[in-house]
Enzyme design. Structure first.
Site: not given
Ligand code: GLN
Length: 502
Positions: A77, A152, A176
């Site tokens: 990420k 997210s 997330s």
């Protein structure tokens, strides 16, 4: 090859059936083929990944693999600092920033020999539940490209679901990792707070943020967790204690035997707002657990109904302070204000933040600074912290009765891109079931529970355990996975529709 789990790929590498270079190349080819339609990646590091793979193959040839996952590629990420690779946090304000250092978890991936395929898309600074708040455009759910992949960390989940990467790292501040896992049919784990270093994780809300695994099986998450977890003196909140045996727990759970395990179904995490098909798949999964010997009872956590409200004060409050570092002086973007000849530092900051931050980030900075302002601090921050304590006490009381708690991970399946973009409150409601764990610092996992009958989209099943008992979420998660896959005859992702090539 690319549809196999990381554990299988590690076995294939150990048996000499494949090489890390071949594996890495296969995933890079898959990214080239499908990522035009998915947009899971913000940056692909073909050259770096292949070089790391070649080094891994050399270690194997010398009989010295660095870890059980040596040679298995991974996606990361874009909120984790990677030396020499762009790190944008999904924001224009960090466009072009190349960190001079690695986050601790990245150092550990490198030391364990996992080639890094690239950086994955995310809501700007990890604020969101759909990845639509990325400044670089949304990620599409591999199950239906018109739908969101959660957020997210939608990029990491979509990459793993679409077989672009066997493993990924995410971060979970309010859900997330787990919510994207739920809506893409993958596994996501939020470890105990302090169990994995946050050094080099760009902070959103530092008392809530945790790095964790995003994978296609519970065992894969355990393997990855053992690589990245454990004490780090560079993170003052890191727990100085060995991790419990996570891989052992996952293997034990895979037998599907839950005799003597007490599971509490959280009363407050069901009912109104939960999609019928989500509730149905959850209830069916619980029945399977009962059949496997688990003792299932309903437990009440009365303060969980206030978790969302407390989170949406504490989170923006911490974010407003953390994001003050993006001042146009130190990193990334710098915008000269229009029409001012000799602008002051403050004028440059204002122009840069205006241009560099998206609407959701601005919204939260405004809420956070307002709630912290003199006269409101006690009313908002003080109250929210008290609610946080009550939620921790609810967990303590519940864990005095049961070993783990269970709930749906997310109240609905993946919604359409654009559907909730203009309604922040509707967007925030996606995290009702995941947020309590962040507020209390306890670990949680989301495992696939099947497809909702009304829309054919993945549903997630969440288990929560007491702080430091991460092994329990692996044991029960692996058992649920084994029981469900036995019923389905194959992993859920076998039912993934063909992903469009670009
Ligand atoms: N969706 C939640 C939020 O918008 C959680 C985000 C996260 O876990 N990073 O804050």
């Amino acid at each position: 090859m690319i549809t196999r789990t990381a554990a299988d790929l590690a076995d294939a590498l150990a048996a000499g059936e494949t090489t890390s270079v071949d594996l890495t190349r296969a995933h890079l080819d898959r990214i080239a083929e499908v990522d035009g339609g998915i947009h899971a990646f913000l940056h692909v590091d073909e050259e770096g990944a292949l070089a790391q793979a070649a080094e891994s193959d050399a270690r194997r040839a010398a009989g010295e693999p660095a870890s059980p996952l040596d040679g298995v590629p991974i996606a990361v990420k874009d909120v984790l600092a990677t030396r020499g690779l762009p790190t944008t946090c999904g924001s224009k304000i960090l466009e072009g920033w190349i960190p001079p250092y690695d986050a601790t978890v990245i150092e550990r991936l490198r030391a364990a020999g996992l080639p890094i395929l690239g950086k994955t898309n995310m809501d700007e600074f990890a604020m969101g539940s759909s990845t639509e708040h990325s400044a670089y455009g949304p990620t599409h759910n591999p199950w239906d490209p018109e739908r969101i992949p959660g957020g997210s960390g939608g990029g990491s989940a979509a990459a793993v679901a679409a077989f672009e990467a066997p493993l990924a790292l995410g971060t979970d501040t309010g859900g997330s990792i787990r919510q994207p896992g739920a809506v893409t049919g993958t596994v996501g784990v939020k470890p105990t707070y302090g169990g994995i270093s946050r050094y080099g994780l760009v902070a959103m809300a530092n008392s809530l943020d945790q790095v964790g695994p995003v994978t296609r099986s519970v065992l894969d998450s355990a393997l990855l967790h053992e690589v990245i977890g454990g004490h780090d003196p560079r993170d003052s909140t890191s727990i100085d204690q060995p991790l419990p045996g996570l891989v052992d727990a996952a293997r034990r759970g895979a037998s599907g035997d839950l005799t003597g395990v007490r599971i509490g179904v959280v009363k407050e995490l069901s009912g109104e707002g939960y999609q019928a098909g989500v509730q149905q798949r959850f209830d069916e999964a619980v029945q399977l657990l009962v059949g496997a010997g688990a003792e299932v009872v309903e437990v009440s956590c009365p303060h969980f109904v206030h978790a969302l409200a407390a989170y949406y004060l504490i989170m923006p409050i911490e974010a407003s302070s953390n994001l003050a570092r993006f001042d146009a002086m130190r990193y990334g973007l710098r915008v000269a204000p229009a029409g001012i000849d000799d602008p002051s530092a403050e004028q440059v900051m204002r122009a840069t933040r205006e241009a560099g931050f998206g609407d959701e980030v601005k919204r939260r900075i405004i809420i956070g600074t307002y709630a912290l302002s003199s006269g409101y601090y006690d009313a908002y921050y003080g109250q929210a912290q008290k609610v946080r304590t009550l939620i921790s006490r609810d967990f303590e009381a519940a864990f005095a009765q049961v070993d783990v708690l269970a709930s749906p991970t997310s109240p609905t399946t993946a919604f359409k891109i654009g559907e909730k973009l203009d309604d922040p409150l509707a967007m925030y409601l996606n995290d009702v079931a995941t947020i309590p764990a962040n507020l209390a610092g306890v670990p949680g996992i989301s495992v696939p529970a099947g497809l909702a009958p009304e829309d054919g989209l993945p549903v997630g099943l969440q288990f929560l355990a007491p702080a430091l008992a991460d092994d329990r979420v692996y044991r029960v998660g692996a058992a649920a996975e084994a029981l469900l896959e036995k019923q389905w005859g194959a992993p859920l992702l076998d039912r993934l529709p063909e992903v469009a090539t670009k």
